[in-house]
Scaffold this motif. Structure first.
Motif, PDB file in Angstrom:
ATOM      1  N   ASP A 121     -12.896 -97.894 129.499  1.00 21.22           N
ATOM      2  CA  ASP A 121     -12.168 -98.379 128.323  1.00 21.22           C
ATOM      3  C   ASP A 121     -11.350 -97.257 127.691  1.00 21.22           C
ATOM      4  O   ASP A 121     -10.187 -97.460 127.294  1.00 21.22           O
ATOM      5  N   ILE A 122     -11.932 -96.068 127.595  1.00 20.49           N
ATOM      6  CA  ILE A 122     -11.249 -94.920 127.000  1.00 20.49           C
ATOM      7  C   ILE A 122     -10.051 -94.503 127.851  1.00 20.49           C
ATOM      8  O   ILE A 122      -8.970 -94.201 127.334  1.00 20.49           O
ATOM      9  N   ASN A 124      -8.331 -96.426 129.970  1.00 22.47           N
ATOM     10  CA  ASN A 124      -7.290 -97.459 129.875  1.00 22.47           C
ATOM     11  C   ASN A 124      -6.560 -97.393 128.533  1.00 22.47           C
ATOM     12  O   ASN A 124      -5.340 -97.606 128.466  1.00 22.47           O
ATOM     13  N   GLN A 125      -7.288 -97.072 127.472  1.00 16.81           N
ATOM     14  CA  GLN A 125      -6.655 -96.958 126.157  1.00 16.81           C
ATOM     15  C   GLN A 125      -5.696 -95.770 126.124  1.00 16.81           C
ATOM     16  O   GLN A 125      -4.596 -95.858 125.572  1.00 16.81           O
ATOM     17  N   ALA A 128      -2.578 -96.663 127.852  1.00 13.44           N
ATOM     18  CA  ALA A 128      -1.770 -97.569 127.035  1.00 13.44           C
ATOM     19  C   ALA A 128      -1.043 -96.818 125.927  1.00 13.44           C
ATOM     20  O   ALA A 128       0.158 -97.035 125.692  1.00 13.44           O
ATOM     21  N   VAL A 129      -1.741 -95.917 125.250  1.00 11.28           N
ATOM     22  CA  VAL A 129      -1.147 -95.175 124.127  1.00 11.28           C
ATOM     23  C   VAL A 129       0.021 -94.315 124.598  1.00 11.28           C
ATOM     24  O   VAL A 129       1.029 -94.168 123.900  1.00 11.28           O
ATOM     25  N   GLU A 133       0.551 -96.724 131.719  1.00 11.16           N
ATOM     26  CA  GLU A 133      -0.193 -97.723 132.503  1.00 11.16           C
ATOM     27  C   GLU A 133       0.527 -98.081 133.798  1.00 11.16           C
ATOM     28  O   GLU A 133      -0.112 -98.296 134.834  1.00 11.16           O
TER      29      GLU A 133
END
Length: 259
Positions: A121-122, A124-125, A128-129, A133
């Protein structure tokens, strides 16, 4: 934003053999701000970065990170507090972007431990930021300089370190990537990160930094407001050039010229 110095440096000296690089540096960097470090080539900017994250050991003086003496912090714990994005972000070996970014989770993993759903999750975040991606399955040595720099920042983010050091994050980038990275750093500041960066582009430094630290011949010349840093005297003494301000529809621009 806080005035608490999350990085507190006192009487810092560093030499390579008989050659002194940093001389008696005293500086504070408050939490939740963007701090620019400027100076001519050879002033000691990159050396200061490397001593803060303990890639290089200072010869004398102290560095406190969030109230703890740096030498008393284990390497593993320090890597969870401070992360460095180096100046040269290009990677010459083949590794997928996702795997390269995932390497930033290593300080949080035990030996032989696999990435957990929380780690994914970290990662992928962070992708994204940083708007990376779309690169996740590409090889990092196939990316442009600006794309590689964004991926390196993503890897720094997954460490979850509150302090991010960047060594010339906009060097050799086109203006679009420069602005993108500066906007990203402003976003990270809003999220509570503390940013320290060496930067050559003084116009960008003035627009985006809360404070400026000026180094000259390995010594601290000035630390304070970015707006007050750009006096004619400061620029002349540190960079040996003259400065003029030009007011445009978008604000004040800085013009530099040799005397």
């Amino acid at each position: 934003m806080s005035d608490h110095p999350i990085v507190h440096i006192r009487n810092l000296c560093y030499s390579i053999g008989p050659k002194p690089i940093l001389h008696n540096i005293n500086a504070d960097f408050a939490a939740g701000q963007i701090h620019g470090i400027v100076g001519p080539n050879g002033a000691g900017k990159s050396t200061l970065m490397r001593t803060i994250c303990r890639i290089w050991e200072a010869n004398s003086g102290t560095i406190e990170i969030d109230g703890r003496e740096q030498r008393q912090i284990s390497r593993r714990d320090l890597s969870q507090l401070v992360t460095l994005v180096p100046q040269e972000s290009r990677v010459d070996f083949s590794i997928r972007v996702f795997d390269f970014v995932a390497m930033g989770r290593h300080p949080h993993l035990h030996r032989l431990q696999w990435l957990q759903s929380h780690d994914l999750d970290i990662i992928n975040q962070a992708l994204a930021v940083t708007d990376t991606e779309c690169f996740r399955d590409r090889y990092i040595n196939q990316l442009s300089g600006g794309e590689s720099q964004l991926v390196s920042i993503a890897r720094a983010l997954v460490t979850e370190a509150p302090i991010i050091l960047l060594d010339e994050p906009t060097s050799a980038l086109d203006i679009q990537h420069k602005l993108h990275i500066m906007e990203l750093l402003s976003l990270l500041k809003q999220q509570g990160k503390t940013i320290l960066m060496n930067i050559h582009d003084l116009d960008l430094a003035r627009r985006h930094c809360d404070t400026l630290t000026m180094l000259r011949q390995g010594r601290l010349y000035y630390q304070g407001s970015a707006q007050q840093a750009f006096s004619s005297e400061h620029i002349r003494e540190v960079f040996n050039v003259e400065i003029e301000e030009s007011t445009t529809a978008h604000g004040i621009s800085l013009l530099f010229y040799t005397s």
